[in-house]
Design an enzyme around this catalytic site. Structure first.
Site, PDB file in Angstrom:
ATOM      1  N   LEU A 138       0.802  -1.107   0.050  1.00 29.90           N
ATOM      2  CA  LEU A 138      -0.018   0.091  -0.034  1.00 29.90           C
ATOM      3  C   LEU A 138       0.844   1.258  -0.083  1.00 29.90           C
ATOM      4  CD1 LEU A 138      -2.824  -1.102   2.500  1.00 29.90           C
ATOM      5  CD2 LEU A 138      -2.950  -0.887  -0.153  1.00 29.90           C
ATOM      6  N   PRO A 155       5.847  -2.175   9.082  1.00 26.00           N
ATOM      7  CA  PRO A 155       4.878  -2.645  10.189  1.00 26.00           C
ATOM      8  C   PRO A 155       3.363  -2.082   9.690  1.00 26.00           C
ATOM      9  CG  PRO A 155       6.132  -0.360  10.479  1.00 26.00           C
ATOM     10  CD  PRO A 155       6.709  -1.142   9.164  1.00 26.00           C
ATOM     11  N   CYS A 156       2.974  -1.557   9.169  1.00 21.37           N
ATOM     12  CA  CYS A 156       1.813  -1.162   8.595  1.00 21.37           C
ATOM     13  C   CYS A 156       0.752  -2.315   8.459  1.00 21.37           C
ATOM     14  CB  CYS A 156       1.452  -0.090   7.534  1.00 21.37           C
ATOM     15  SG  CYS A 156       2.438   1.302   7.479  1.00 21.37           S
ATOM     16  N   HIS A 157       1.472  -3.196   7.589  1.00 24.28           N
ATOM     17  CA  HIS A 157       0.627  -4.284   7.344  1.00 24.28           C
ATOM     18  C   HIS A 157       1.334  -5.892   7.618  1.00 24.28           C
ATOM     19  CE1 HIS A 157      -1.317  -1.174   5.283  1.00 24.28           C
ATOM     20  NE2 HIS A 157      -2.143  -1.644   5.987  1.00 24.28           N
ATOM     21  N   GLY A 158       2.766  -5.801   7.869  1.00 25.97           N
ATOM     22  CA  GLY A 158       3.489  -7.111   8.169  1.00 25.97           C
ATOM     23  C   GLY A 158       4.170  -7.521   7.254  1.00 25.97           C
TER      24      GLY A 158
END
Length: 192
Positions: A138, A155-158
């Site tokens: 993203l 870290p936002c979505h791994g």
């Protein structure tokens, strides 16, 4: 009652009316073109955009294990001088273990496989990585030297990337992109 046609009108030769139609049409085309040109011209990139289309980065101070983030075309670019251990770790990964087997390197063929050498600066400079630092999921900015594979972690979505910037785990569909770049000297990289 209609007037009789003259010999020149009946043979299909141009007359004054034909000339007026053609001249009026051409004037209309020129008018539309001159009206539309400012709108078309404003779509070209301005001088400030063209000026940053390529940058030169001095990497002399980057020791093995160090990274540098620069801004290019409004995006972060990660430049990493990898350690020998990081290079060896990346070389040991089998293509079949990769989520995205394509190199995504603008400097080589689009169909090249995501081997460590095809993700790096090439023969003799395997320790150097240059990648657009934008997660392919993203558009977040991954953190360096972290995650399950020691490369980058978003870290936002791994999403986890390895030491060659290849996606290994998480929702990101592609490897981090490698922009067009070249070493113009032993210590200066030109990006773009």
């Amino acid at each position: 009652m209609s007037e009789p046609m003259t010999q020149s009108e009946g043979a299909g030769e141009p007359n004054r009316r034909d000339f007026l139609y053609i001249a009026t049409g051409m004037a209309g085309v020129v008018g539309v073109g001159s009206f539309a040109w400012p709108f078309i011209d404003q779509m070209r990139p301005d001088a400030s955009t063209l000026a940053v289309s390529s940058i030169e980065v001095d990497v002399e101070s980057l020791e093995p294990g160090m990274s540098l983030t620069v801004k290019w075309r409004g995006k972060p670019v990660f430049i990493r001088n990898r350690t020998e251990a990081e290079v060896e770790e990346a070389k040991a990964v089998a293509i079949d273990d990769l989520k995205d087997p394509v190199a995504r390197n603008a400097n080589i063929s689009a169909s090249s496989m995501a081997t460590d050498i095809d993700r790096s600066a090439g023969e003799g400079k395997e320790n150097w990585l240059v990648m657009v630092g934008v997660c392919t999921h993203l558009g977040c900015i991954p953190l360096g030297q972290s995650g399950d594979f020691g490369g980058w972690f978003c870290p936002c979505h791994g999403s986890h990337y390895d030491t060659a910037g290849r996606i290994r785990k998480g929702p990101a569909p592609e490897n981090l992109a490698v922009p067009e770049f070249a070493f113009i000297s032993d210590t200066v990289i030109k990006i773009g």
